[in-house]
Design a protein around this motif. Structure first.
Motif, PDB file in Angstrom:
ATOM      1  N   ILE A  97       0.821  -1.207   0.000  1.00  0.00           N
ATOM      2  CA  ILE A  97       0.000   0.000   0.000  1.00  0.00           C
ATOM      3  C   ILE A  97       0.854   1.255   0.000  1.00  0.00           C
ATOM      4  O   ILE A  97       0.580   2.210  -0.754  1.00  0.00           O
ATOM      5  CB  ILE A  97      -0.984  -0.008   1.191  1.00  0.00           C
ATOM      6  N   ARG A 100       2.185   2.033  -3.345  1.00  0.00           N
ATOM      7  CA  ARG A 100       1.167   2.660  -4.188  1.00  0.00           C
ATOM      8  C   ARG A 100       0.959   4.127  -3.821  1.00  0.00           C
ATOM      9  O   ARG A 100       0.563   4.934  -4.667  1.00  0.00           O
ATOM     10  CB  ARG A 100      -0.155   1.909  -4.052  1.00  0.00           C
ATOM     11  N   LEU A 101       1.229   4.458  -2.560  1.00  0.00           N
ATOM     12  CA  LEU A 101       1.059   5.840  -2.099  1.00  0.00           C
ATOM     13  C   LEU A 101       2.315   6.682  -2.326  1.00  0.00           C
ATOM     14  O   LEU A 101       2.352   7.847  -1.931  1.00  0.00           O
ATOM     15  CB  LEU A 101       0.694   5.847  -0.613  1.00  0.00           C
ATOM     16  N   ARG A 274      -8.300   3.806   0.890  1.00  0.00           N
ATOM     17  CA  ARG A 274      -8.671   3.719  -0.527  1.00  0.00           C
ATOM     18  C   ARG A 274      -7.919   2.582  -1.210  1.00  0.00           C
ATOM     19  O   ARG A 274      -8.509   1.804  -1.969  1.00  0.00           O
ATOM     20  CB  ARG A 274      -8.404   5.049  -1.230  1.00  0.00           C
ATOM     21  N   GLU A 275      -6.631   2.477  -0.937  1.00  0.00           N
ATOM     22  CA  GLU A 275      -5.842   1.412  -1.550  1.00  0.00           C
ATOM     23  C   GLU A 275      -6.219   0.041  -0.978  1.00  0.00           C
ATOM     24  O   GLU A 275      -6.255  -0.955  -1.700  1.00  0.00           O
ATOM     25  CB  GLU A 275      -4.346   1.676  -1.361  1.00  0.00           C
ATOM     26  N   LYS A 278      -9.349  -1.194  -2.673  1.00  0.00           N
ATOM     27  CA  LYS A 278      -9.059  -1.661  -4.032  1.00  0.00           C
ATOM     28  C   LYS A 278      -8.519  -3.085  -3.986  1.00  0.00           C
ATOM     29  O   LYS A 278      -8.885  -3.936  -4.807  1.00  0.00           O
ATOM     30  CB  LYS A 278      -8.038  -0.738  -4.698  1.00  0.00           C
TER      31      LYS A 278
END
Length: 310
Positions: A97, A100-101, A274-275, A278
């Motif tokens: 995560i 991704r951030l 949010r991640e 998903k």
């Protein structure tokens, strides 16, 4: 959690073949050593958030290029492996995560489970990544991402379960000597059921040894924790029971665990959420957690908000 070990590759998150008790002991020793180092040099240098707008921690972590995770040394959630590297379901999720951030590096800060919230709020690390159970008491001190798993308990007992311990009420009724981890939710569940003889131990490996040696009759932990230590140690003297549902005020409880953040850091928590959602939708979350002993029926859509209600 009950919330409260093993040797899994940090990059691949897979169990090595033929893991034995020596490996488990090495992992526990590594945790202690890493904790001693972290106590002096692993402290997060990121300033506290501006509470007015959800905080700027994510921006600062991106600029820094790393995030520090508070670990509790509990398999399969977060711990230090025998190679000295952090592993577990929570670090695996955090690594994905935060990548991704825009935060490419995750760093460990091992500590006792009971010190995680204090350590987070004193800025020793940035996030609690230890599969911590979400409950109203903790929600008054930190904010949680939505949980990544749900969990029931299990008992670690001598082979054959000679005292026939299948529920917390059985422990109370028989007067069995019970142990669990420091700060574990199981402490409250046992007291609710009337259990009197309760001691605490550092981790499930210590619990296994105590059961094998007859110092306690039962060690109580999360189902995945108890099953993993039996499987990894290949013990012939102890076994895990079927899942146990704790009761509070006579009602069954299913616990959930998630990542914890400092209260002002809502922007970081929301971005993390949010991640996470998903990954739940695509099945990637289960793929990351499955090598650590988690199953499909332990995935959950329960929200942190639900579990934070008194």
């Amino acid at each position: 959690m009950a919330p409260p070990q093993r040797n899994i590759s940090e990059s691949k998150g897979q169990w090595p073949s033929g893991i034995r008790r020596r490996s488990l002991l090495a992992g526990v020793a590594a945790l202690g050593a890493a904790g001693a180092i972290g106590g002096t040099s692993g402290c997060s240098q990121v300033p506290t958030a501006d509470a007015k707008d959800g905080g700027h921690l994510l921006e600062r972590l991106r600029a820094k290029g790393s995030v520090t995770l508070g670990l509790a040394g509990e398999q399969p959630y977060s711990y230090i492996g025998r190679d000295g590297k952090m592993t577990g379901s929570s670090p695996a999720i955090a690594k994905e995560i935060f990548k991704r951030l825009g935060v490419p590096k995750v760093e460990p800060f091992p500590t006792d489970f009971g010190s995680l919230i204090v350590g987070l709020n004193s800025q020793q690390f940035d996030v609690v990544a230890a599969g911590m159970y979400i409950n109203p008491e903790r929600c008054a001190k930190v904010i949680f991402a939505d949980p990544e798993y749900q969990m029931l308990d299990a008992f670690l007992v001598r082979k054959g379960n000679p005292m026939k311990l299948h529920t917390y009420k059985d422990i109370a009724r028989t007067g069995a000597k019970m142990a669990t981890g420091v700060g574990y939710a199981e402490l409250d569940y046992a007291k609710e059921a009337g259990v009197k003889d309760i001691s605490t131990l550092p981790d499930q490996l210590a619990g296994l040894l105590a059961v094998e040696q007859g110092r306690v009759d039962v060690f109580v932990g999360t189902a995945v924790t108890v099953r993993n230590v039996v499987r990894q140690s290949r013990t012939t003297k102890a076994e895990a029971t079927a899942e146990v549902t704790p009761l509070v005020d006579g009602k069954p409880v299913i616990d959930v665990g998630g990542f914890a953040f400092r209260t002002p850091e809502t922007a970081l928590r929301d971005a993390f959420n949010r991640e996470l959602h998903k990954m739940k939708k695509t099945g990637e979350l289960l793929d990351l957690m499955r090598p650590f002993g988690f199953k499909k029926d332990q995935m959950t859509e329960i929200t942190a908000k639900e579990k934070c209600r008194p």
